[in-house]
Design a protein around this motif. Sequence first.
Motif, PDB file in Angstrom:
ATOM      1  N   ALA A  26       0.829  -1.210   0.000  1.00 19.68           N
ATOM      2  CA  ALA A  26       0.000   0.000   0.000  1.00 19.68           C
ATOM      3  C   ALA A  26       0.862   1.257   0.000  1.00 19.68           C
ATOM      4  O   ALA A  26       0.366   2.360  -0.206  1.00 19.68           O
ATOM      5  CB  ALA A  26      -0.907   0.001   1.221  1.00 19.68           C
TER       6      ALA A  26
ATOM      7  N   ASP B  43       3.985   3.937  -1.178  1.00 18.98           N
ATOM      8  CA  ASP B  43       4.346   4.497  -2.471  1.00 18.98           C
ATOM      9  C   ASP B  43       5.270   3.549  -3.241  1.00 18.98           C
ATOM     10  O   ASP B  43       5.074   3.301  -4.433  1.00 18.98           O
ATOM     11  CB  ASP B  43       5.055   5.840  -2.236  1.00 18.98           C
TER      12      ASP B  43
ATOM     13  N   LYS C 202       3.241   0.622  -4.496  1.00 20.54           N
ATOM     14  CA  LYS C 202       2.422   0.948  -5.670  1.00 20.54           C
ATOM     15  C   LYS C 202       3.293   1.113  -6.909  1.00 20.54           C
ATOM     16  O   LYS C 202       2.893   0.722  -8.008  1.00 20.54           O
ATOM     17  CB  LYS C 202       1.597   2.208  -5.397  1.00 20.54           C
TER      18      LYS C 202
ATOM     19  N   ALA D  34       2.714  -1.044 -10.191  1.00 22.87           N
ATOM     20  CA  ALA D  34       2.396  -0.417 -11.475  1.00 22.87           C
ATOM     21  C   ALA D  34       3.322  -0.932 -12.566  1.00 22.87           C
ATOM     22  O   ALA D  34       2.937  -1.082 -13.720  1.00 22.87           O
ATOM     23  CB  ALA D  34       2.514   1.099 -11.358  1.00 22.87           C
TER      24      ALA D  34
ATOM     25  N   VAL E 282      -3.363  -7.048  -7.990  1.00 25.16           N
ATOM     26  CA  VAL E 282      -2.996  -6.354  -6.749  1.00 25.16           C
ATOM     27  C   VAL E 282      -4.117  -6.560  -5.742  1.00 25.16           C
ATOM     28  O   VAL E 282      -5.296  -6.414  -6.072  1.00 25.16           O
ATOM     29  CB  VAL E 282      -2.752  -4.845  -6.993  1.00 25.16           C
TER      30      VAL E 282
ATOM     31  N   GLY F 275      -5.904  -5.011  -2.842  1.00 31.80           N
ATOM     32  CA  GLY F 275      -6.048  -3.694  -2.224  1.00 31.80           C
ATOM     33  C   GLY F 275      -6.386  -3.831  -0.753  1.00 31.80           C
ATOM     34  O   GLY F 275      -6.917  -4.852  -0.325  1.00 31.80           O
TER      35      GLY F 275
ATOM     36  N   PHE G 254      -7.268   4.599  -4.449  1.00 38.36           N
ATOM     37  CA  PHE G 254      -6.183   3.642  -4.652  1.00 38.36           C
ATOM     38  C   PHE G 254      -6.205   3.123  -6.091  1.00 38.36           C
ATOM     39  O   PHE G 254      -5.170   3.062  -6.772  1.00 38.36           O
ATOM     40  CB  PHE G 254      -6.335   2.484  -3.655  1.00 38.36           C
TER      41      PHE G 254
ATOM     42  N   ASP H  43      -5.157   5.850  -8.536  1.00 42.57           N
ATOM     43  CA  ASP H  43      -3.735   6.139  -8.364  1.00 42.57           C
ATOM     44  C   ASP H  43      -2.891   5.047  -9.034  1.00 42.57           C
ATOM     45  O   ASP H  43      -2.020   5.320  -9.869  1.00 42.57           O
ATOM     46  CB  ASP H  43      -3.452   6.221  -6.845  1.00 42.57           C
ATOM     47  N   LEU H  44      -3.199   3.785  -8.687  1.00 42.51           N
ATOM     48  CA  LEU H  44      -2.381   2.682  -9.197  1.00 42.51           C
ATOM     49  C   LEU H  44      -2.498   2.535 -10.718  1.00 42.51           C
ATOM     50  O   LEU H  44      -1.497   2.443 -11.426  1.00 42.51           O
ATOM     51  CB  LEU H  44      -2.793   1.376  -8.483  1.00 42.51           C
TER      52      LEU H  44
ATOM     53  N   ARG I 172      -0.625   5.107 -12.650  1.00 44.59           N
ATOM     54  CA  ARG I 172       0.842   5.006 -12.695  1.00 44.59           C
ATOM     55  C   ARG I 172       1.336   4.070 -13.801  1.00 44.59           C
ATOM     56  O   ARG I 172       2.524   3.997 -14.092  1.00 44.59           O
ATOM     57  CB  ARG I 172       1.371   4.439 -11.368  1.00 44.59           C
TER      58      ARG I 172
END
Length: 445
Positions: A223, A225, A228, A232, A238, A240, A251, A254-255, A258
């Motif tokens: 979880a 940075d 992730k 990515a 993944v 979560g 989340f 964001d993921l 990326r």
Amino acid sequence: MARQMHLSFSAHLTGAHPAGWLHPSTQLDADTDIGAYIGLARLAEQGCFDMFFIADTPAARTTNLTAWARYPMFMNALEPLTALTAIAGATKYIGLGGTCSTSFTEPYNVARQFASLDHISRGRAAWNVVTSANDFAAQNFGHAKLPPHADRYARAREFVEVAKALWDTWEDDAFIHDRAQGLFFDPGKQHAVHHDGPHFKVDGALNIARSPQGRPVIIQAGASDAGKALAAETAEVVFGSAIDIEAGRAFYGDLKGRMAAFGRATDSLKILAGMPVVVGESQQEADDKHAELQAMVHPDVGRQRLSTDLEVDLTQLPLDEPVPEDLIPKTSNFHKAYFDEIVRMIRVEKLTLRQLYTRYERGTRSVRGTPQRVADVLEDWFSTGAADGFMFILHLQPKSLEDIVRYVVPELQRRGLFRTGYTGTTLRDHLGLARPANRHAKAAE
Ligand SMILES: Cc1cc2nc3c(=O)[nH]c(=O)nc-3n(C[C@H](O)[C@H](O)[C@H](O)COP(=O)(O)O)c2cc1C
């Protein structure tokens, strides 16, 4: 066909709830009984699940044993790859995922083992790439403490890179078995790896043919940075650990956002939201089932879980007074999502220690209700950009899984949200993931 959900579950043998083993319905010696694992995998296969998953940490705790004796998580378990190999022989379709830490293994061994599982299961293997999150594991492998977070992730990244290179050492059609020519394999189709990096040096080739899925499916569950970023770049599934649907959407966005930086399409990664689910014939029954187990959590276990996840010793604190804010460490080194949840409850809700551990559900909030209500919640997550599917975390085994397979799965199927039968044979087929081409064969095209 309309997009459909992917379902998986984590096979805690006496249940994932800290008091699960105390419930009379659970089998006390299931942790080392392969028959119990197989029973769960077959049940999930009847429910057309994408994947059966075994979590792992390579250590038993050696301190605070009285508390751990009341909550024996990871104190007694079959090694995942060995167990999955046996389960492969007793199932036909369901994907088989297992955790293996990159902090305490070498890429050659791990690549070879998961390639073997992929062959044995005829294309159903998946590897959960973790960097491990406790010092007990580190101490079994020559470290006094877990290496720093950034170092673990740097090693993990290079680890996956080397493993992928090893899985491509043989082209798909390298083993020609040509009796007429007297050649078992085509010497031109081996591509040895020459890797010389900060963490690993590998100069050689894997001694196993490219596996049915090309390579096993790569899972990640970090979880942070760094977690992730690694997901990515490399993950195909993944898990979560968002606490609610808004956090789930953040989340997810964001993921997936990326991935473009690595030239990846967003649907080449499936996000399965970790989801504790309690099903009842009525809302009241589901709430009661949950409350019954929460009330069975011993104060020692409550304190111990919070101390572990907040990364500070809370064992001397009084049970019925708010937890002082100045005890909170500045940053987390282990499970960031769990840490953040506890910090929020202390700061915002000002809970006492007892309220905190009774409320705390390790990074998630259980979804409780009738099969229709549970399906409503899953549908909401699925259709509003919070998940591609779910990783069920179930209080009791096998009871909670039976509830999902008997009542929730048919409801999802009625809504057209989940398959009614398998249409392929490999885990990649179930997940709708392409089989990766061998990089050398591609270069030759
Ligand atoms: C559903 C799920 C399963 C997980 N399984 C494991 C596991 O088997 N072993 C492990 O060490 N960590 C496991 N984790 C934890 C993560 O892989 C990761 O190590 C943790 O979140 C800390 O990484 P971070 O600092 O990037 O958040 C799991 C997490 C989730 C949500």
